[in-house]
Design an enzyme around this catalytic site. Sequence first.
Site, PDB file in Angstrom:
ATOM      1  N   CYS A 158     -47.397  18.934  -4.341  1.00  0.00           N
ATOM      2  CA  CYS A 158     -46.633  19.736  -3.384  1.00  0.00           C
ATOM      3  C   CYS A 158     -45.875  18.871  -2.387  1.00  0.00           C
ATOM      4  CB  CYS A 158     -47.559  20.702  -2.650  1.00  0.00           C
ATOM      5  SG  CYS A 158     -48.976  19.917  -1.843  1.00  0.00           S
ATOM      6  N   SER A 187     -52.823  24.768   4.254  1.00  0.00           N
ATOM      7  CA  SER A 187     -53.034  25.456   2.983  1.00  0.00           C
ATOM      8  C   SER A 187     -52.985  24.485   1.815  1.00  0.00           C
ATOM      9  CB  SER A 187     -52.003  26.572   2.786  1.00  0.00           C
ATOM     10  OG  SER A 187     -50.687  26.073   2.902  1.00  0.00           O
ATOM     11  N   GLY A 188     -52.385  23.311   2.024  1.00  0.00           N
ATOM     12  CA  GLY A 188     -52.405  22.283   0.996  1.00  0.00           C
ATOM     13  C   GLY A 188     -53.801  21.789   0.694  1.00  0.00           C
ATOM     14  N   ARG A 244     -51.588  15.544   7.977  1.00  0.00           N
ATOM     15  CA  ARG A 244     -51.964  16.958   8.027  1.00  0.00           C
ATOM     16  C   ARG A 244     -51.674  17.486   9.434  1.00  0.00           C
ATOM     17  NH1 ARG A 244     -52.509  19.414   3.546  1.00  0.00           N
ATOM     18  NH2 ARG A 244     -54.293  18.204   2.804  1.00  0.00           N
ATOM     19  N   HIS A 251     -44.550  22.428   3.890  1.00  0.00           N
ATOM     20  CA  HIS A 251     -44.585  20.970   4.053  1.00  0.00           C
ATOM     21  C   HIS A 251     -43.200  20.488   4.490  1.00  0.00           C
ATOM     22  CE1 HIS A 251     -48.520  20.947   2.524  1.00  0.00           C
ATOM     23  NE2 HIS A 251     -48.361  20.296   1.389  1.00  0.00           N
ATOM     24  N   ASN A 336     -45.406  25.001   0.303  1.00  0.00           N
ATOM     25  CA  ASN A 336     -46.307  24.187  -0.502  1.00  0.00           C
ATOM     26  C   ASN A 336     -47.171  24.964  -1.482  1.00  0.00           C
ATOM     27  OD1 ASN A 336     -47.416  24.837   2.262  1.00  0.00           O
ATOM     28  ND2 ASN A 336     -49.319  24.202   1.267  1.00  0.00           N
TER      29      ASN A 336
END
Length: 361
Positions: A158, A187-188, A244, A251, A336
Amino acid sequence: MSDRLKAGVLGGTGMVGQRFIALLENHPWYEVTAIAASPRSAGKTYEEAVGSRWKLDTPMPERVKSIVVKDVNDVASVAAGVDLVFSAVDMTKDEIRAIEEAYAKAETPVISNNSAHRWTPDVPMLIPELNPEHAEVIPFQRKRLNTVRGFIAVKPNCSIQSYTPALHALREFGPRVVVATTYQAISGAGKTFKDWPEMVDNIIPYIGGEEEKSEQEPLRIWGRLENGVIVKAAAPLITTQCIRVPVSNGHTAAVFVSFEKKPSREEILSRWASFSGEPQKLSLPSAPRQFIRYFDEENRPQAALDRDYENGMGVCLGRLREDTVYDYKFVGLSHNTVRGAAGGAILCAELLTAKKYIEKK
């Protein structure tokens, strides 16, 4: 009887699996007929297996609630009832490699969000607008696996979606050196703020394995098919940092680039505005009509405002300007878990279906 292909979702209870299920609701080509997950979820209805762990803003589709979850390890049972599977399993890389290959050998095409097979030489890693020709490696993979229908295809990480398409549109100018810092949503990591409160008002300057993926995977996207395998490109030189940040989805990348032949600002904007690929030519169901959008406003793109551009399948760019060290710098944004995960994998499946690599059993 539906004319749609029957799709299974492996790892369907996790965040990406949930996104697959949400995006496949009412899909014109595919219908979810099987969901598989860990043995602890097997035998429960999908609604029971997920329980309070549904992570998306949209509700769980009614049609899948009563589907009984199967054990992902019961390959024969799952494969028997589907034409293809989407993989988002949460296992070790060795386990993922083994189970995805087992499904492929059960004559079931596997379209994977996982990283385990991204560097398997005869597995195509696709951003469909950028390297659709890499699908031509599939017959070589089928020969190795001794399959007729089965194969594995993957989508890339992603983190690279927000800047690799922008650079691809400029390849005629020879991108030479790329420096990118990605600011990646929680959420990644499969998390929400509810289950990761430590991320509120916080930044973590490390995401395990992400920088290597961000530096190397674009080179495989730009690679060539040679003697039945994909050989990665030698250039450009890419260096990254991956951070992060307290964002739910989306992203962002801050990118610096130098070229062999420096384009003008007008040439760059023209190439971005006109760029399209096979998904647009084929009018694939999930394809964004306008893949790349450039914002003239100095404060765009923004995750909260722009991540859902083209239903989350487009790439947003902004702040293009000349740099004092490199030729240019710009900012990119992509969703992402849609373009960067489940949506990107579904678009890969659509491309491979259109090219007859995926058909009804």
